[in-house]
Write a protein that holds these residues in place. Structure first.
Motif, PDB file in Angstrom:
ATOM      1  N   ILE A   2      47.707  37.651  62.876  1.00 21.66           N
ATOM      2  CA  ILE A   2      47.268  38.713  63.765  1.00 21.66           C
ATOM      3  C   ILE A   2      46.377  38.094  64.833  1.00 21.66           C
ATOM      4  CG2 ILE A   2      45.268  39.285  62.302  1.00 21.66           C
ATOM      5  CD1 ILE A   2      45.667  42.220  63.184  1.00 21.66           C
ATOM      6  N   TYR A   3      46.608  38.452  66.079  1.00 24.99           N
ATOM      7  CA  TYR A   3      45.808  37.937  67.194  1.00 24.99           C
ATOM      8  C   TYR A   3      45.727  36.407  67.178  1.00 24.99           C
ATOM      9  CZ  TYR A   3      44.127  42.786  66.988  1.00 24.99           C
ATOM     10  OH  TYR A   3      44.039  44.161  66.926  1.00 24.99           O
ATOM     11  N   ASP A   4      46.837  35.739  66.887  1.00 21.40           N
ATOM     12  CA  ASP A   4      46.876  34.275  66.832  1.00 21.40           C
ATOM     13  C   ASP A   4      46.003  33.712  65.721  1.00 21.40           C
ATOM     14  OD1 ASP A   4      47.959  31.863  67.761  1.00 21.40           O
ATOM     15  OD2 ASP A   4      46.196  31.432  68.983  1.00 21.40           O
ATOM     16  N   VAL A   5      45.666  34.544  64.745  1.00 22.08           N
ATOM     17  CA  VAL A   5      44.883  34.115  63.594  1.00 22.08           C
ATOM     18  C   VAL A   5      45.791  34.085  62.377  1.00 22.08           C
ATOM     19  CG1 VAL A   5      42.942  34.679  62.078  1.00 22.08           C
ATOM     20  CG2 VAL A   5      42.768  35.111  64.539  1.00 22.08           C
ATOM     21  N   ARG A   6      45.792  32.952  61.679  1.00 21.42           N
ATOM     22  CA  ARG A   6      46.541  32.826  60.429  1.00 21.42           C
ATOM     23  C   ARG A   6      45.645  33.285  59.276  1.00 21.42           C
ATOM     24  NH1 ARG A   6      48.646  26.753  60.196  1.00 21.42           N
ATOM     25  NH2 ARG A   6      49.680  27.563  58.305  1.00 21.42           N
ATOM     26  N   ILE A   7      46.168  34.164  58.447  1.00 22.39           N
ATOM     27  CA  ILE A   7      45.427  34.669  57.299  1.00 22.39           C
ATOM     28  C   ILE A   7      46.206  34.319  56.042  1.00 22.39           C
ATOM     29  CG2 ILE A   7      44.480  36.702  56.159  1.00 22.39           C
ATOM     30  CD1 ILE A   7      44.188  37.997  58.872  1.00 22.39           C
ATOM     31  N   ASN A   8      45.607  33.486  55.212  1.00 25.39           N
ATOM     32  CA  ASN A   8      46.221  33.090  53.953  1.00 25.39           C
ATOM     33  C   ASN A   8      45.520  33.776  52.790  1.00 25.39           C
ATOM     34  OD1 ASN A   8      46.593  30.463  55.831  1.00 25.39           O
ATOM     35  ND2 ASN A   8      48.296  30.647  54.395  1.00 25.39           N
ATOM     36  N   ARG A   9      46.299  34.212  51.833  1.00 23.60           N
ATOM     37  CA  ARG A   9      45.762  34.842  50.638  1.00 23.60           C
ATOM     38  C   ARG A   9      45.405  33.773  49.610  1.00 23.60           C
ATOM     39  NH1 ARG A   9      49.298  38.991  46.851  1.00 23.60           N
ATOM     40  NH2 ARG A   9      47.654  39.562  45.371  1.00 23.60           N
ATOM     41  N   SER A  10      44.287  33.957  48.928  1.00 20.77           N
ATOM     42  CA  SER A  10      43.873  33.034  47.872  1.00 20.77           C
ATOM     43  C   SER A  10      43.649  33.804  46.582  1.00 20.77           C
ATOM     44  CB  SER A  10      42.596  32.286  48.270  1.00 20.77           C
ATOM     45  OG  SER A  10      41.512  33.185  48.411  1.00 20.77           O
ATOM     46  N   GLY A  11      43.739  33.088  45.472  1.00 16.15           N
ATOM     47  CA  GLY A  11      43.602  33.724  44.179  1.00 16.15           C
ATOM     48  C   GLY A  11      42.155  33.960  43.785  1.00 16.15           C
ATOM     49  N   CYS A  12      41.964  34.867  42.835  1.00 15.31           N
ATOM     50  CA  CYS A  12      40.634  35.223  42.335  1.00 15.31           C
ATOM     51  C   CYS A  12      40.702  35.432  40.826  1.00 15.31           C
ATOM     52  CB  CYS A  12      40.138  36.524  42.960  1.00 15.31           C
ATOM     53  SG  CYS A  12      39.899  36.515  44.738  1.00 15.31           S
ATOM     54  N   GLN A  13      39.554  35.337  40.194  1.00 13.96           N
ATOM     55  CA  GLN A  13      39.387  35.804  38.820  1.00 13.96           C
ATOM     56  C   GLN A  13      38.189  36.746  38.809  1.00 13.96           C
ATOM     57  OE1 GLN A  13      39.327  32.930  35.628  1.00 13.96           O
ATOM     58  NE2 GLN A  13      40.953  31.697  36.545  1.00 13.96           N
ATOM     59  N   HIS A  14      38.477  38.036  38.762  1.00  9.95           N
ATOM     60  CA  HIS A  14      37.436  39.062  38.811  1.00  9.95           C
ATOM     61  C   HIS A  14      36.895  39.285  37.399  1.00  9.95           C
ATOM     62  CE1 HIS A  14      35.015  42.146  40.359  1.00  9.95           C
ATOM     63  NE2 HIS A  14      35.915  43.020  40.788  1.00  9.95           N
ATOM     64  N   GLY A  15      36.383  38.193  36.807  1.00 15.92           N
ATOM     65  CA  GLY A  15      35.901  38.222  35.441  1.00 15.92           C
ATOM     66  C   GLY A  15      36.784  37.396  34.533  1.00 15.92           C
ATOM     67  N   LYS A  16      36.364  37.282  33.275  1.00 16.86           N
ATOM     68  CA  LYS A  16      37.075  36.463  32.302  1.00 16.86           C
ATOM     69  C   LYS A  16      37.808  37.334  31.284  1.00 16.86           C
ATOM     70  CE  LYS A  16      33.703  32.666  32.495  1.00 16.86           C
ATOM     71  NZ  LYS A  16      32.737  31.842  31.713  1.00 16.86           N
ATOM     72  N   GLY A  17      38.859  36.749  30.713  1.00 17.05           N
ATOM     73  CA  GLY A  17      39.544  37.390  29.601  1.00 17.05           C
ATOM     74  C   GLY A  17      40.108  38.759  29.931  1.00 17.05           C
ATOM     75  N   GLU A  18      39.983  39.679  28.976  1.00 17.79           N
ATOM     76  CA  GLU A  18      40.560  41.006  29.136  1.00 17.79           C
ATOM     77  C   GLU A  18      39.912  41.778  30.273  1.00 17.79           C
ATOM     78  OE1 GLU A  18      43.258  42.299  27.653  1.00 17.79           O
ATOM     79  OE2 GLU A  18      43.479  40.260  26.871  1.00 17.79           O
ATOM     80  N   ILE A  19      38.611  41.594  30.472  1.00 17.28           N
ATOM     81  CA  ILE A  19      37.948  42.289  31.582  1.00 17.28           C
ATOM     82  C   ILE A  19      38.541  41.824  32.910  1.00 17.28           C
ATOM     83  CG2 ILE A  19      35.773  42.523  32.854  1.00 17.28           C
ATOM     84  CD1 ILE A  19      34.319  42.607  30.223  1.00 17.28           C
ATOM     85  N   GLY A  20      38.731  40.508  33.059  1.00 18.25           N
ATOM     86  CA  GLY A  20      39.323  39.991  34.283  1.00 18.25           C
ATOM     87  C   GLY A  20      40.708  40.559  34.532  1.00 18.25           C
TER      88      GLY A  20
END
Length: 248
Positions: free
Chosen positions: A114-132
């Protein structure tokens, strides 16, 4: 590039001459109940916006949403943002935004532009184990373009291999980390602790780290003062900016 913290994880990013609003949480203070099964039970948000929400969205040209938990997208955001604005999100959230009437959706599976800007998605871990697993899906984003520093918005994540890989792959000059050590009554934190911020600094010693996501939601227990104390003890405080909101 100019980056302004509005509140919590809500940022206004001026990048390549355009204004991008990130994770808009625009509700009035106390408009929502406390996070379920969490300590410090107070209605959210805990603090007001620095100016009226209409002013926050006034000059916005695009919107970037890491995920749709209520502290990153809320009722006022749905109401106030113009439906024709380009809205970039993770593919899992496209249907929800379409149901809200947004017509220019740009889901980021791996990369979008968008607007000559490259946007790449990166991974996350929103917590550990079952909560994550329960908190997923969540994404981070990397913004790149000529003449601007590479910006990595890590999103709601703890320190994890996905964050380390994003730092190695993109070598960002600016890293926004969502800290606050958010947690429930049981289980480990689901956003970055002070130790996680320190690990980020040590993995990217040449980057400027910006720590946000504090003191606005009831289950975020790490304060700015506590974070600064621990960063100073670890001798990385000079690498980290801990902004107040626009009124602070």
């Amino acid at each position: 590039m100019r980056l302004r913290l509005i509140r919590h994880a809500t940022l206004v990013v001026e990048y390549k001459g355009h204004v991008i609003l990130v994770d808009p949480m625009l509700d009035d203070p106390g408009a929502r109940p406390p996070i379920q099964n969490s300590p410090n039970p107070r209605n959210n948000p805990l603090v007001p916006l620095p100016f009226p929400p209409e002013q926050v969205v006034m000059d916005v040209e695009a919107v970037l949403v890491t995920h749709t938990h209520s502290d990153h997208w809320d009722a006022n955001a749905s109401l106030l943002l113009k439906k024709h604005l380009p809205l970039m999100c993770q593919p899992e959230d496209e249907g929800m935004f379409r149901s809200l009437g947004f017509i220019d959706l740009r889901p980021v599976a791996e990369e979008a532009r968008i607007y000559d800007v490259r946007i790449n998605r990166s991974g996350c871990q929103h917590g550990k184990g079952e909560i994550g697993k329960m908190m997923a899906p969540v994404s981070g984003y990397v913004l790149r373009t000529g003449g601007e520093p590479t910006l990595y918005i890590a999103g709601d994540t703890i320190w994890c291999p996905e964050v380390r890989d994003a730092l190695s792959r993109y070598e960002p000059a600016i890293i926004v980390v969502n800290t606050g050590s958010a947690q429930f009554l049981e289980g480990a934190p689901i956003t970055m602790t002070a130790d996680d911020v320190i690990a980020t600094c040590q993995a990217a010693p040449g980057a400027q780290v910006v720590a946000v996501h504090m003191e606005a939601i009831n289950h975020c227990l790490l304060t700015r003062a506590d974070l600064a104390f621990q960063l100073e003890a670890a001798r990385v405080i000079e690498q980290v900016a801990i902004p107040m909101t626009e009124s602070g």
